[in-house]
Design a protein around this motif. Structure first.
Motif, mmCIF file in Angstrom:
data_model
loop_
_atom_site.group_PDB
_atom_site.id
_atom_site.type_symbol
_atom_site.label_atom_id
_atom_site.label_comp_id
_atom_site.label_asym_id
_atom_site.label_seq_id
_atom_site.Cartn_x
_atom_site.Cartn_y
_atom_site.Cartn_z
ATOM 1 N N ALA A 146 0.834 -1.209 0.000
ATOM 2 C CA ALA A 146 0.000 0.000 0.000
ATOM 3 C C ALA A 146 0.864 1.253 0.000
ATOM 4 O O ALA A 146 0.557 2.244 -0.679
ATOM 5 C CB ALA A 146 -0.935 -0.013 1.213
ATOM 6 N N HIS A 147 1.959 1.221 0.753
ATOM 7 C CA HIS A 147 2.870 2.374 0.799
ATOM 8 C C HIS A 147 3.497 2.619 -0.572
ATOM 9 O O HIS A 147 3.533 3.757 -1.058
ATOM 10 C CB HIS A 147 3.947 2.120 1.846
ATOM 11 N N GLU A 148 3.973 1.550 -1.218
ATOM 12 C CA GLU A 148 4.574 1.689 -2.547
ATOM 13 C C GLU A 148 3.554 2.185 -3.569
ATOM 14 O O GLU A 148 3.865 3.026 -4.429
ATOM 15 C CB GLU A 148 5.149 0.349 -3.001
ATOM 16 N N ALA A 149 2.324 1.637 -3.476
ATOM 17 C CA ALA A 149 1.280 2.037 -4.417
ATOM 18 C C ALA A 149 0.955 3.522 -4.267
ATOM 19 O O ALA A 149 0.738 4.234 -5.257
ATOM 20 C CB ALA A 149 0.032 1.189 -4.202
ATOM 21 N N LYS A 150 0.934 4.003 -3.034
ATOM 22 C CA LYS A 150 0.671 5.428 -2.789
ATOM 23 C C LYS A 150 1.781 6.290 -3.383
ATOM 24 O O LYS A 150 1.504 7.306 -4.040
ATOM 25 C CB LYS A 150 0.538 5.683 -1.289
ATOM 26 N N ILE A 151 3.038 5.870 -3.184
ATOM 27 C CA ILE A 151 4.174 6.640 -3.696
ATOM 28 C C ILE A 151 4.145 6.702 -5.224
ATOM 29 O O ILE A 151 4.400 7.749 -5.834
ATOM 30 C CB ILE A 151 5.503 6.023 -3.208
ATOM 31 N N ARG A 152 3.807 5.574 -5.870
ATOM 32 C CA ARG A 152 3.793 5.525 -7.333
ATOM 33 C C ARG A 152 2.559 6.188 -7.939
ATOM 34 O O ARG A 152 2.515 6.445 -9.143
ATOM 35 C CB ARG A 152 3.847 4.068 -7.805
ATOM 36 N N GLY A 153 1.550 6.407 -7.123
ATOM 37 C CA GLY A 153 0.306 6.960 -7.651
ATOM 38 C C GLY A 153 -0.548 5.913 -8.344
ATOM 39 O O GLY A 153 -1.340 6.241 -9.246
ATOM 40 N N ASP A 154 -0.426 4.649 -7.942
ATOM 41 C CA ASP A 154 -1.226 3.579 -8.545
ATOM 42 C C ASP A 154 -2.703 3.770 -8.239
ATOM 43 O O ASP A 154 -3.077 4.420 -7.255
ATOM 44 C CB ASP A 154 -0.790 2.209 -8.011
ATOM 45 N N ARG A 155 -3.528 3.137 -9.076
ATOM 46 C CA ARG A 155 -4.968 3.153 -8.834
ATOM 47 C C ARG A 155 -5.476 1.828 -8.280
ATOM 48 O O ARG A 155 -6.617 1.714 -7.857
ATOM 49 C CB ARG A 155 -5.732 3.474 -10.136
ATOM 50 N N HIS A 156 -4.605 0.804 -8.282
ATOM 51 C CA HIS A 156 -5.016 -0.503 -7.782
ATOM 52 C C HIS A 156 -3.937 -1.082 -6.855
ATOM 53 O O HIS A 156 -2.748 -0.855 -7.055
ATOM 54 C CB HIS A 156 -5.272 -1.488 -8.924
ATOM 55 N N GLY A 195 -3.023 5.683 3.751
ATOM 56 C CA GLY A 195 -3.464 6.826 2.967
ATOM 57 C C GLY A 195 -3.512 6.556 1.477
ATOM 58 O O GLY A 195 -3.396 7.473 0.659
ATOM 59 N N PHE A 196 -3.720 5.273 1.108
ATOM 60 C CA PHE A 196 -3.860 4.913 -0.301
ATOM 61 C C PHE A 196 -5.345 4.771 -0.614
ATOM 62 O O PHE A 196 -6.055 3.977 -0.005
ATOM 63 C CB PHE A 196 -3.143 3.586 -0.583
ATOM 64 N N ASP A 197 -5.837 5.560 -1.583
ATOM 65 C CA ASP A 197 -7.275 5.587 -1.852
ATOM 66 C C ASP A 197 -7.662 4.915 -3.164
ATOM 67 O O ASP A 197 -8.710 5.210 -3.746
ATOM 68 C CB ASP A 197 -7.802 7.023 -1.836
ATOM 69 N N GLY A 198 -6.827 3.985 -3.649
ATOM 70 C CA GLY A 198 -7.150 3.266 -4.873
ATOM 71 C C GLY A 198 -8.097 2.104 -4.630
ATOM 72 O O GLY A 198 -8.718 1.984 -3.566
ATOM 73 N N GLU A 199 -8.194 1.224 -5.623
ATOM 74 C CA GLU A 199 -9.068 0.049 -5.547
ATOM 75 C C GLU A 199 -8.247 -1.202 -5.228
ATOM 76 O O GLU A 199 -7.037 -1.247 -5.462
ATOM 77 C CB GLU A 199 -9.805 -0.155 -6.876
ATOM 78 N N ILE A 200 -8.933 -2.221 -4.716
ATOM 79 C CA ILE A 200 -8.286 -3.503 -4.428
ATOM 80 C C ILE A 200 -8.505 -4.434 -5.620
ATOM 81 O O ILE A 200 -9.626 -4.577 -6.112
ATOM 82 C CB ILE A 200 -8.869 -4.155 -3.161
#
Length: 321
Positions: free
Chosen positions: A188-198, A256-261
């Motif tokens: 989740a931390h990495e996804a937030k940093i990269r700006g991922d949506r999933h 603080g990641f607001d993407g989808e699972i």
């Protein structure tokens, strides 16, 4: 009792380090530790010489090779061999050195895959194990039976505790060897940093898991030592569980990641449900204090403090391999 000589095996790991902190908080000053470089617990002669020389009053046996589904599948021989050797060496050498009391840390994976829920201590060896971590589970079962056998034959007081899924400060966040909760925190931390949506999560998200904050686990271990509990098998948990889907949502909220699972159903789920019966510990007067949400927040703060950026994390991971 505060002057008792206490050896904590595995003091650099998540559980062992938490036990050391709890002992120090409780006023214990004669705590013995050894790094792997100083004492190889797989080496029988070295372990025997060490315990004969030190003769501790109590041992917390938190040393083990541990990992999640991926690591268990890739390194099954390492998991069963290393853990069997560590257990056999310490338990036998402790008896021969005259160590009267010990706490052996097992794992809830010792119980059959399709146990009635919540899982009671007497369900051990009543069914087939979960295949994704069977070698590790068999090694831990052997450790429990070693403690039971030495108690019965030699009159020692070696208690085995079965913690539910543990997490907290000093956890392993390396995706090749981590358990589900620290893996989710890192992802989740990495996804937030990269700006991922999933956020990609293994399995269906439907299995239910129970989680215990490691500082609570350490508190339970010292509690059992001070109560002089021995010759038993005791579950340690919270009495509550959550789906992997629900866990993922909580981690995403805290990180603080607001993407989808996005669940990857091609990957294994593991055991459908694992909720421990904690009647024995409750009857002794102990209960966990930390809520899952508070524990995850503290664990994420630990992750951020240890790896302020992912370059630092990658460097640390490569050094530990």
């Amino acid at each position: 009792m505060k002057r008792a000589k206490i050896y904590v095996a595995g003091h650099r790991g998540m559980v062992g380090s938490a036990i050391v902190r709890r002992l120090q908080l409780g006023g214990y000053t004669n705590i013995i530790t050894r790094s792997h470089a100083e004492l190889d617990l797989v080496n029988q002669q070295a372990v025997t010489q060490f315990l004969n020389r030190e003769k501790p009053d109590y041992i917390f046996m938190a040393a083990a090779r541990v990992g999640g589904i991926y690591a268990n599948n890739v390194y099954p021989a390492d998991f069963i061999y290393t853990n069997l050797m560590i257990e056999a060496n310490i338990i036998d050498a402790a008896y021969r050195a005259g160590v009267p009391r010990m706490l052996f840390l097992g794992s809830s994976c010792i119980y059959p895959r399709n146990c009635p829920q919540p899982i009671r201590e007497e369900y051990i060896l009543t069914g087939t194990l979960e295949h994704t971590n069977e070698p590790y589970a068999i090694a831990k079962i052997a450790g429990i039976k070693l403690c039971e056998s030495y108690n019965r034959q030699y009159g020692t007081h070696y208690v085995s505790v079965m913690p539910t899924n543990l997490y907290g400060p000093n956890d392993n966040y390396d995706l090749s060897g981590s358990h589900v909760l620290p893996a989710l925190i890192r992802k989740a931390h990495e996804a937030k940093i990269r700006g991922d949506r999933h956020l990609v999560v293994w399995g269906s998200g439907m299995p239910r898991r129970e989680f215990l904050y490691v500082e609570d686990m350490a508190d339970a271990c010292v509690f059992l030592m001070e109560k002089e509990i021995g010759e038993d098998l005791i579950n340690i948990g919270t009495g509550d569980d959550v789906t992997v889907h629900g866990l993922t949502k909580t981690v995403m909220e805290i990180v603080g990641f607001d993407g989808e699972i996005a669940f990857d159903s091609s990957k294994p789920d593991g055991t459908p449900r694992k909720l421990l019966s904690i009647e024995k510990m409750n009857a002794l007067g102990w209960r966990a204090k930390t809520s899952l949400k508070d524990g995850i927040a503290r664990t994420y703060a630990d992750f951020r403090s240890r790896y302020p950026d992912m370059a630092d994390f990658e460097a640390a991971s490569s050094l530990s391999d």
